[in-house]
Design a protein around this motif. Sequence first.
Motif: not given
Length: 245
Positions: A72-90
């Motif tokens: 999940l942390d990995f996916y959230i970081e990908l979201g920060e880099i690519l600028d997509f919403n990761t609220n569901d993961a958080k």
Amino acid sequence: MSINKQKISIEHKYRGSIEFPDTTEAKDIYFRTKQAYANHEKMNIKLLFSNSKLAKMKKYQKGASQTELLNLDFYIELGEILDFNTNDAKKLKQSILLINDTAHSNFNITKRLKLINKKQKSKAKKSYLFWDIENFSSISSIFNDIIEPYKIVDEDIYLAANPDSLYLKRAEWEANLYDYGKTLNSFNFIKCDHGKDVADDILLQKFDELALKNSNVFILTFDRELKERFTQMTDMSNNLFILGK
């Protein structure tokens, strides 16, 4: 660059770099996420977990879901880099932390357990737990740090509580035990009578009746007198663990 670090490029444009967690799913998550993003697909945690896996994570998972949290942390970081919403993961991450009680409890039992009846631990065939739940109700720590590592089966766990504590806290205890698929009655649970030290006397009586030898014995109480009474009664072939300060 670290051997576990990966440059991220979309349509030949460099977007940043990310370090892979040490999980077997990391590469698949990376490529699925990158492809979905490049194809302008809907980004959500189903890129990481199936519906059945998501359902399982609503309850306690053995190992406190550490692998899932890393992914999940990995996916959230990908979201920060690519600028997509990761609220569901958080949101899922916070849910997992709450279920496993790691977000709000830093109490590590293993650092406080003391071998009290000898200098070095001897070989043990089985492990037993004597638990004064009304004085020590940190359920997640007990499971994560003692019951699971020492493979203590339900019938070798003895709990006691007086009627007042049972009336006030039973709902809370049962709710916390539910995350582990247990209830108070999953164990040798004794509802005591009113009076000082009744729960302590009951636990000590059960310990005496078992006449344990060559066992790990865990005494979970903050009562100094009870610790001393267990120490006096235990056979030296046992490893007697109590909670130190």
